[in-house]
Design a protein around this motif. Structure first.
Motif, PDB file in Angstrom:
ATOM      1  N   LYS A 283      -6.677   2.222  -2.621  1.00 23.10           N
ATOM      2  CA  LYS A 283      -6.548   0.925  -3.283  1.00 23.10           C
ATOM      3  C   LYS A 283      -5.346   0.826  -4.215  1.00 23.10           C
ATOM      4  O   LYS A 283      -5.232  -0.132  -4.991  1.00 23.10           O
ATOM      5  CB  LYS A 283      -7.834   0.608  -4.050  1.00 23.10           C
ATOM      6  CG  LYS A 283      -9.028   0.363  -3.132  1.00 23.10           C
ATOM      7  CD  LYS A 283     -10.280   0.020  -3.915  1.00 23.10           C
ATOM      8  CE  LYS A 283     -11.411  -0.423  -3.000  1.00 23.10           C
ATOM      9  NZ  LYS A 283     -11.721   0.540  -1.939  1.00 23.10           N
TER      10      LYS A 283
ATOM     11  N   GLY B 189      -3.626  -6.929  -0.998  1.00 21.77           N
ATOM     12  CA  GLY B 189      -3.578  -5.638  -0.330  1.00 21.77           C
ATOM     13  C   GLY B 189      -4.784  -5.482   0.569  1.00 21.77           C
ATOM     14  O   GLY B 189      -5.571  -6.414   0.762  1.00 21.77           O
TER      15      GLY B 189
ATOM     16  N   ARG C 206       0.848  -1.188   0.000  1.00 22.73           N
ATOM     17  CA  ARG C 206       0.000   0.000   0.000  1.00 22.73           C
ATOM     18  C   ARG C 206       0.885   1.239   0.000  1.00 22.73           C
ATOM     19  O   ARG C 206       2.101   1.157   0.178  1.00 22.73           O
ATOM     20  CB  ARG C 206      -0.929   0.017   1.222  1.00 22.73           C
ATOM     21  CG  ARG C 206      -0.204   0.242   2.540  1.00 22.73           C
ATOM     22  CD  ARG C 206      -1.175   0.299   3.724  1.00 22.73           C
ATOM     23  NE  ARG C 206      -2.111   1.406   3.625  1.00 22.73           N
ATOM     24  CZ  ARG C 206      -1.908   2.607   4.159  1.00 22.73           C
ATOM     25  NH1 ARG C 206      -0.782   2.882   4.820  1.00 22.73           N
ATOM     26  NH2 ARG C 206      -2.808   3.561   4.031  1.00 22.73           N
TER      27      ARG C 206
ATOM     28  N   ARG D 194      -1.857  -0.310  -5.294  1.00 26.64           N
ATOM     29  CA  ARG D 194      -1.046  -1.460  -4.906  1.00 26.64           C
ATOM     30  C   ARG D 194       0.318  -1.375  -5.602  1.00 26.64           C
ATOM     31  O   ARG D 194       0.458  -1.804  -6.755  1.00 26.64           O
ATOM     32  CB  ARG D 194      -1.756  -2.771  -5.281  1.00 26.64           C
ATOM     33  CG  ARG D 194      -3.158  -2.906  -4.676  1.00 26.64           C
ATOM     34  CD  ARG D 194      -3.101  -3.110  -3.183  1.00 26.64           C
ATOM     35  NE  ARG D 194      -4.428  -3.204  -2.592  1.00 26.64           N
ATOM     36  CZ  ARG D 194      -4.957  -2.279  -1.807  1.00 26.64           C
ATOM     37  NH1 ARG D 194      -4.263  -1.180  -1.523  1.00 26.64           N
ATOM     38  NH2 ARG D 194      -6.159  -2.431  -1.292  1.00 26.64           N
TER      39      ARG D 194
END
Length: 259
Positions: free
Chosen positions: A201, A211, A192, A203
């Motif tokens: 969100k 994640g 993250r 990654r």
């Protein structure tokens, strides 16, 4: 009579002076006042021992380490970190674990500052190569820097993102309700962007590496990858974590963490 008066002062010749000096040195040697020369050992061939501590002085000891953490895992804890949540799984395939919060003092080392907290991890246990959907929690040492939840900030020092998006309907693997699981969360810095909301969100390692791995409120069963604590313990953790101490989570099964 003055001390510097020349009256009755004996006259000593050069030869007599040499004789007096020689006699004095011989006397010192006989009396044992002359120590060994540089590089010379005393009689018996033994080097003098270092001075013993004063009676009653405390013995010097190395700073304490976290129990059950082996050298390989210990080396991954940053030297600047003085706060660590240690989560030990009961086994490599178990979904139950125990969490303890430790803090490090520069002089005395690591010390537990919480009671052992029962916890859950992923359904299939642990892995050193986490993949999206593998139902295993990642093993490692990860930073803890961001928090959030559906409920208001309870007073944590971490940045806290309150949002209705922290909502988890449905049921868990044991049929338990998931509602309220994300009332409070702490993001684990696995795949993250640090310094962002747990809801971010992005990654960095790619979507295939999974994640969204958090510490969150326990719902009474195993997780998909997260670590969960009972509600009261989750609150205690949030109030204890301090960014100035650069907190980390040390997580994995007992055997792996002991290496």
């Amino acid at each position: 009579m003055p001390a510097d008066s020349p009256v009755d002062t004996p006259v000593v010749t050069r030869a007599g002076r040499r004789a007096l000096i020689g006699a004095a040195c011989a006397g010192l040697l006989l009396a044992g006042c002359a120590g060994p020369q540089a590089g010379q050992r005393p009689a018996g061939g033994r080097t003098p021992a270092a001075s013993a501590p004063a009676p009653g002085a405390p013995a010097l000891t190395a700073p304490a380490e976290i129990p059950g953490i082996g050298p390989a895992t210990r080396a991954r804890i940053p030297g600047s970190s003085s706060q660590a949540l240690v989560v030990k799984g009961d086994g490599p395939h178990a979904h139950q674990s125990t969490a303890v919060l430790y803090e490090r003092d520069p002089a005395t080392g690591w010390k537990a500052v919480s009671q052992p907290w029962p916890a859950h991890n992923a359904l299939r246990g642990w892995t050193a190569d986490h993949r999206a959907g593998d139902l295993r929690s990642p093993i490692g040492v990860f930073a803890l820097g961001d928090a959030g939840g559906r409920l208001p900030d309870p007073g944590t020092k971490l940045p806290y993102d309150r949002s209705e998006e922290f909502n988890m309907p449905g049921t868990g693997f044991l049929g338990e309700p998931l509602e309220g699981s994300f009332d409070h969360v702490v993001a684990i810095d696995y795949n993250r962007v640090p310094g962002t909301s747990p809801l971010n969100k992005v990654r960095p390692l790619g979507a295939a590496k999974g994640g969204g791995v958090w510490i969150h409120v326990d719902h009474g069963g195993p997780t998909r990858a997260c670590v969960s604590l009972r509600r009261d313990d989750m609150r205690r953790l949030l109030l204890a974590l301090d960014p100035a101490k650069e907190p980390v989570i040390v997580m994995g099964d007992t055997g792996t963490l002991g290496r």
